[in-house]
Scaffold this active site. Structure first.
Site, PDB file in Angstrom:
ATOM      1  N   GLY A  10       0.921  -1.427  -0.013  1.00  0.00           N
ATOM      2  CA  GLY A  10       0.034  -0.173  -0.066  1.00  0.00           C
ATOM      3  C   GLY A  10       0.779   1.049  -0.075  1.00  0.00           C
ATOM      4  N   ALA A  11       0.494   2.267  -0.802  1.00  0.00           N
ATOM      5  CA  ALA A  11       1.315   3.575  -0.806  1.00  0.00           C
ATOM      6  C   ALA A  11       0.680   4.774  -0.708  1.00  0.00           C
ATOM      7  CB  ALA A  11       2.012   3.535  -2.256  1.00  0.00           C
ATOM      8  N   GLY A  12      -0.216   4.722   0.144  1.00  0.00           N
ATOM      9  CA  GLY A  12      -0.941   5.779   0.630  1.00  0.00           C
ATOM     10  C   GLY A  12      -0.181   6.657   1.912  1.00  0.00           C
ATOM     11  N   GLY A  13      -0.583   7.464   2.464  1.00  0.00           N
ATOM     12  CA  GLY A  13      -0.097   8.303   3.447  1.00  0.00           C
ATOM     13  C   GLY A  13       1.038   7.342   4.516  1.00  0.00           C
ATOM     14  N   ALA A  14       0.039   6.171   5.199  1.00  0.00           N
ATOM     15  CA  ALA A  14       1.090   5.527   6.058  1.00  0.00           C
ATOM     16  C   ALA A  14       1.967   4.728   5.338  1.00  0.00           C
ATOM     17  CB  ALA A  14      -0.085   4.501   6.753  1.00  0.00           C
ATOM     18  N   PHE A 113     -11.739  22.270  14.936  1.00  0.00           N
ATOM     19  CA  PHE A 113     -12.368  20.804  14.325  1.00  0.00           C
ATOM     20  C   PHE A 113     -13.013  20.484  15.700  1.00  0.00           C
ATOM     21  CE2 PHE A 113     -11.052  18.110  10.502  1.00  0.00           C
ATOM     22  CZ  PHE A 113     -11.058  19.214   9.567  1.00  0.00           C
ATOM     23  N   ASP A 214      -8.395  -5.037   2.072  1.00  0.00           N
ATOM     24  CA  ASP A 214      -7.577  -6.128   1.669  1.00  0.00           C
ATOM     25  C   ASP A 214      -6.693  -6.608   2.711  1.00  0.00           C
ATOM     26  OD1 ASP A 214      -8.801  -5.998  -0.835  1.00  0.00           O
ATOM     27  OD2 ASP A 214      -7.190  -4.757  -1.728  1.00  0.00           O
ATOM     28  N   GLN A 233     -17.007   4.887  11.507  1.00  0.00           N
ATOM     29  CA  GLN A 233     -17.301   6.168  11.515  1.00  0.00           C
ATOM     30  C   GLN A 233     -18.272   6.675  10.276  1.00  0.00           C
ATOM     31  OE1 GLN A 233     -14.253   9.453  11.347  1.00  0.00           O
ATOM     32  NE2 GLN A 233     -15.470  10.189  13.130  1.00  0.00           N
ATOM     33  N   HIS A 235     -19.415   9.990   8.516  1.00  0.00           N
ATOM     34  CA  HIS A 235     -19.230  11.315   8.498  1.00  0.00           C
ATOM     35  C   HIS A 235     -20.475  12.202   8.374  1.00  0.00           C
ATOM     36  CE1 HIS A 235     -17.500  15.316   7.448  1.00  0.00           C
ATOM     37  NE2 HIS A 235     -16.311  14.901   7.652  1.00  0.00           N
ATOM     38  N   LEU A 245     -17.264  13.467   0.020  1.00  0.00           N
ATOM     39  CA  LEU A 245     -16.987  14.064   1.295  1.00  0.00           C
ATOM     40  C   LEU A 245     -17.187  15.678   1.233  1.00  0.00           C
ATOM     41  CD1 LEU A 245     -16.066  14.046   4.480  1.00  0.00           C
ATOM     42  CD2 LEU A 245     -13.673  14.045   3.648  1.00  0.00           C
ATOM     43  N   GLU A 248     -15.128  18.526   7.212  1.00  0.00           N
ATOM     44  CA  GLU A 248     -15.554  19.173   8.555  1.00  0.00           C
ATOM     45  C   GLU A 248     -15.048  20.805   8.559  1.00  0.00           C
ATOM     46  OE1 GLU A 248     -15.348  16.273  11.623  1.00  0.00           O
ATOM     47  OE2 GLU A 248     -14.619  17.841  13.069  1.00  0.00           O
ATOM     48  N   ARG A 281     -18.240  13.915  15.616  1.00  0.00           N
ATOM     49  CA  ARG A 281     -18.928  13.347  14.320  1.00  0.00           C
ATOM     50  C   ARG A 281     -20.014  12.496  14.577  1.00  0.00           C
ATOM     51  NH1 ARG A 281     -13.564  12.269  10.260  1.00  0.00           N
ATOM     52  NH2 ARG A 281     -13.367  14.744  10.064  1.00  0.00           N
ATOM     53  N   HIS A 346     -17.322   6.677   6.618  1.00  0.00           N
ATOM     54  CA  HIS A 346     -16.295   7.443   6.117  1.00  0.00           C
ATOM     55  C   HIS A 346     -14.937   6.815   6.679  1.00  0.00           C
ATOM     56  CE1 HIS A 346     -13.883  11.108   5.544  1.00  0.00           C
ATOM     57  NE2 HIS A 346     -13.574  11.331   6.782  1.00  0.00           N
ATOM     58  N   GLU A 370      -5.116   3.350   8.314  1.00  0.00           N
ATOM     59  CA  GLU A 370      -6.768   3.012   8.698  1.00  0.00           C
ATOM     60  C   GLU A 370      -6.791   1.616   8.665  1.00  0.00           C
ATOM     61  OE1 GLU A 370      -9.498   5.108   6.229  1.00  0.00           O
ATOM     62  OE2 GLU A 370     -11.136   3.780   6.807  1.00  0.00           O
ATOM     63  N   ARG A 381     -13.405   8.561  15.830  1.00  0.00           N
ATOM     64  CA  ARG A 381     -12.089   9.025  15.729  1.00  0.00           C
ATOM     65  C   ARG A 381     -12.472  10.686  15.534  1.00  0.00           C
ATOM     66  NH1 ARG A 381     -10.076  11.418  11.075  1.00  0.00           N
ATOM     67  NH2 ARG A 381     -11.668  10.498   9.619  1.00  0.00           N
ATOM     68  N   LEU A 387      -4.939  11.787   9.706  1.00  0.00           N
ATOM     69  CA  LEU A 387      -3.513  12.046   9.206  1.00  0.00           C
ATOM     70  C   LEU A 387      -2.481  11.906   9.988  1.00  0.00           C
ATOM     71  CD1 LEU A 387      -4.571  14.772   6.460  1.00  0.00           C
ATOM     72  CD2 LEU A 387      -4.340  12.345   6.067  1.00  0.00           C
TER      73      LEU A 387
END
Lengths: 609, 286
Positions: A10-14, A113, A214, A233, A235, A245, A248, A281, A346, A370, A381, A387
């Protein structure tokens, strides 16, 4: 077969953060991802990233807000780690050139927020995730980290020991989407799962189509328990027709919610007399649906979110993206009229059980982001906390996998963390039949040689895929659609015993139908039919754990609302729901919540906003 | 008698596993074709919209020659081109292949050639298009299968401009670099690029000159060259990169990239501005 020290799936943020961290520790890192990195769903995050950066704020306040927001189901060591590491990580992003919005003095901007006692949500317009994703991918390019993009990891290569905690993860098996080959990836040090969310379990979601759980499903089948899966969650502000989305940040900047009577219902009906639209939320999502259910919704479906009074200058400075989204996807110009919004799936608070170093109970297998549950979000959350979770725990998992000593972890993992008092828990509904024996989690025999373990997993996966391609049967899309509908209808914001049982029934049917699933497209080139078929299996497993966890938890906590149980029951339920794979049967057990922080114990209080 | 002989022959020469697999796959392909033909014979009704979709698969008999398939999809209000494609795939032909993920114009994976123009499938309303809607892969790229094109060249061009923040002058680890609001505003539009490749596909120069960096990569260079946090020396370095033979000077200001950009980035303007910066910086040395 490819071989690297650390394999990040996986190559998202984490995933990106984990890869950079492992690389900085001197490891040879590779990322294996079913999308190209810049296509990852982190790019869709809008609002911002919480970090205590300013005078008057500190990590302890951030930790307190997070614990309260979690409805006291977060583990204090993990939450304190999040709050402590976030400021350095955010400044690190700034040093990597992330284009944050700026204050007059040139420092990064922060805004209020929901659920935060200090405006600590650092942001880049209403497209913070996009900038975070691209900034980190740039750093991956700079470091020359190897990326296998459009490789779909469909199996973990884990040794075959009876006790999951004795198993070792030696790598993964991936399907090269472009070329059609099944490829083994051997990891000398460790595998980090950073596969993101599973919103596709529902049919109204802000999540990307690729978010099919996955990583969580693979880890679960390999023997890692999944934690707190019932906490999903919803949203409060998504566009009704698409689930897109609306950040918020709109409420953070002063946006107002109205019902069909033109009433500002958050105050008018006492849902949150102090915080109003900026309550947590779960509180806002329930308020909206209550309005709709009481006949005060618009078209019996949604409510209005109004930001016209904020003024054009402020909107364009901080929320411009929202104008485009509302226009392109709902045909509404939010500068002229209020936006229709309703709750949508969400984020998943639950996930693969890890400690605060990202370790799972299987040696060499890590998870972050996530898909993981280090237990920082508990049952709900707070906005702006996803993030920092990605970068804080992505970095820690990457570092640990590369061999850095992070000290003894305080959050326990694995079956030994079980509560003492859970001897007679019955599974409320019998699970359906499971997949074929080809889909066994581990390699044949108790093989210890890493290469053989990966090769055996490759062979097993080859057989499974050949079989799916060759045989005739049901199309996955029909099963997926029925599953998503059942989940949205029965396991949504409002839940009760009957509906949850209905959902489990449908999930069981889907599971049985899946036995006869087949891929129609015979091609070995870019076979998305095959990918979606494998994903659908993952969705079924994830849906089952969500529903089972929800059925068993007889209380109302955070995002988990039960019609028959309208109170938080701290005496009984200050514990995490754990579900473990036992030869295809989900086993349920519990482990205690850790409320003991570094210097203080968090005392559960009534959560009012 | 003859039947018996045949049977014996079969026994002595058993079908190999590969033969068996190939035969079954061939049968399966035939059945798939039959299903497809049946779909095509569906009657027209009032609420359907026709989409004509480009098809090609080098692996599958009958799809090796590119063709267009027509699908009739029930039209609903708010339907996007991506929605129509998903419907066609999930209900008529699960082999229909296209990239897509976020369906909210941020992942950049579903740039397509729709009615003769580069657009994101998820962001394009069916109601805004002339029907039947013609959907093709992005021009000037190799087609992998159906609507999927090879993106490698695009990624290579992006990487050629050193697409990452560089400075030799960072503050302490716990301190932010300062950036004025004006400077952030200056680079803001350039940072919105989602790497969809619509601009590259629309650019005549890029079509004729494979080495031309192209609008997306030059925009990426702009994003850093104009960011004052990188400092003057680095700006010089960046201008040198985009001034190369296949850099900014190739642009003939046709504005096609700007026209198709789904994120409204003023790409042509950014390229022109870099040309001006390059001239200014060269003059300095004379």
């Amino acid at each position: 077969m490819h071989e690297h020290d650390v394999i990040v799936v996986g190559a998202g943020g984490a995933g990106l953060r984990a890869a950079i961290a492992a690389h900085e520790e001197g490891a040879d890192v590779a990322m294996v991802t079913k999308l190209h990195p810049v296509r990852s769903h982190t790019g869709a995050a809008e609002g911002g990233i919480n970090a205590a950066l300013r005078d008057g704020d500190d990590w302890e306040l951030h930790a307190y807000d997070t614990m309260k927001g979690s409805d006291y189901l977060g583990d204090a060591p993990a939450i304190e780690t999040l709050a402590q590491d976030a400021p350095d990580e955010v400044i690190q992003l700034e040093h990597w050139g992330m284009p944050f919005s700026r204050e007059d003095d040139g420092r990064v901007s922060q805004r209020p927020f929901g659920g935060l006692s200090f405006p600590r949500t650092t942001y880049a317009g209403a497209e913070t995730g996009h900038h975070l994703l691209h900034t980190m991918y740039e750093q991956v390019v700079k470091r020359g980290i190897q990326v296998y993009d459009e490789y779909y990891v469909s199996q973990l290569a884990v040794t075959d020991h009876d006790d999951p905690t004795e198993r070792e993860c030696h790598g993964v098996v991936a399907y090269d989407i472009k070329g059609g080959e099944i490829v083994g990836f051997q990891a000398r040090n460790g595998v980090v799962l950073a596969t993101g969310g599973d919103g596709q379990v529902f049919d109204h979601t802000t999540n990307a189509v690729a978010n099919t759980g996955d990583g969580a499903a693979m880890a679960y089948r390999a023997g890692v328990p999944v934690e707190d899966m019932e906490f999903v969650q919803f949203h409060p502000t998504t566009l009704p027709s698409t689930g897109v989305l609306i950040s918020e940040g709109v409420r953070g900047e002063g946006g107002i919610l109205y019902n069909s009577e033109g009433e500002r219902f958050m105050f008018e009906y006492g849902y949150a007399n102090n915080a109003g639209e900026l309550a947590s939320r779960d509180v806002v999502a329930r308020a909206e649906l209550t309005e709709v259910n009481n006949g005060r919704g618009i078209n019996d479906e949604y409510v209005y979110l109004d930001m016209r009074h904020l003024g054009e200058e402020r909107i364009y400075d901080r929320l411009e993206n929202i104008i485009h989204l509302a226009e392109d996807f709902e045909g509404v110009d939010p500068a002229e009229e209020p936006m229709p919004v309703k709750p949508g799936q969400h984020y998943h608070m639950g996930g693969i059980e890890t400690n605060e170093h990202g370790q799972t109970c299987i040696d060499g297998l890590y998870a972050a982001g996530e898909c993981a549950c280090a237990s920082v979000h508990g049952s709900n959350r707070l906005g702006g906390n996803a993030l920092p979770e990605l970068i804080v725990f992505g970095a820690r998992a990457g570092r640990h996998a590369a061999g850095k000593d992070l000290g003894e972890a305080e959050v326990p993992t694995g079956p030994s963390a079980k509560s003492e008092d859970e001897d007679s828990l019955d599974t409320p509904v019998e699970p359906g039949a499971v997949g074929t024996s080809d889909e066994d989690v581990a390699a044949d025999g108790a093989m210890v040689d890493a290469e053989n373990v990966v090769q055996a997993a490759v062979d097993a996966e080859q057989r499974r895929i050949d079989d799916l391609l060759e045989r005739e049967g049901t199309n996955h899309a029909e099963i997926r659609e029925d599953l998503q509908k059942a989940m949205t209808e029965n396991v949504n914001v409002f839940r009760n015993k009957e509906s949850l049982k209905d959902a489990l029934e449908t999930i069981r049917e889907c599971r049985e139908r899946y036995q006869h699933v087949a891929v129609s497209d015979p091609s070995r080139t870019f076979n998305t039919d095959l990918i979606h078929t494998i994903e659908t299996r993952n969705l079924i497993d994830v849906a089952e754990t969500i529903t089972l966890g929800a059925l068993a938890r007889n209380e109302f906590r955070g995002a988990h609302w039960r019609q028959e149980h309208q109170e938080r029951k701290d005496d009984e339920w200050l514990k995490h729901t754990m579900i473990a794979w036992n030869d295809g049967t989900p086993d349920l057990y519990y482990k205690p919540v850790i409320l003991e922080g570094e210097e203080k114990e968090y005392e559960p209080k009534v959560r009012s906003y | 008698m003859s039947t018996q002989v045949t049977e014996q022959e079969t026994e002595t020469e058993p079908e190999t596993e590969t033969d068996h697999q190939e035969r079954r796959m061939a049968e399966k392909r035939e059945r798939a074709d039959m299903r497809e033909r049946a779909e095509e014979e569906l009657d027209d009704t009032e609420e359907t919209v026709k989409i004509k979709v480009f098809r090609y698969d080098p692996e599958v008999e009958g799809k090796k020659d590119p063709r267009f398939d027509t699908f009739r999809v029930p039209f609903t209000k708010g339907m996007t081109v991506l929605d129509a494609l998903i419907y066609a795939r999930d209900h008529f032909d699960s082999s229909l292949t296209f990239r897509h993920s976020c369906r909210q114009a941020i992942c950049g994976s579903d740039a397509l050639f729709i009615n003769g123009s580069q657009r994101l499938g998820c962001k394009t309303q069916m109601s805004e298009l002339e029907w039947p809607v013609r959907i093709e892969p992005l021009p000037h790229s190799d087609v992998v299968k159906d609507l999927v094109v090879d993106m490698e060249h695009f990624y290579d061009q992006m990487e050629a401009v050193e697409p990452y923040f560089q400075t030799n002058d960072l503050p302490a680890a716990d301190e932010e670099q300062r950036q004025s609001r004006e400077n952030r505003e200056k680079v803001k539009m350039s940072t919105r690029c989602i790497w969809c490749s619509a601009c590259m596909s629309s650019c005549n120069i890029a079509a004729g000159d494979n080495e031309y960096l192209g609008p997306a990569a030059i925009n990426k260079a702009y994003r850093f060259a104009m960011d004052k946090r990188e400092g003057e020396d680095m700006k010089e370095h960046r201008l040198n990169i985009i001034e190369q033979e296949h850099g900014v000077w190739r642009c003939q200001t046709q504005f096609s990239c700007t026209e198709v950009c789904p994120k409204d980035i003023p790409l042509t303007e950014h390229i022109q501005e870099l040309k001006r910066e390059a001239v200014k910086s060269n003059l300095k040395f004379w």
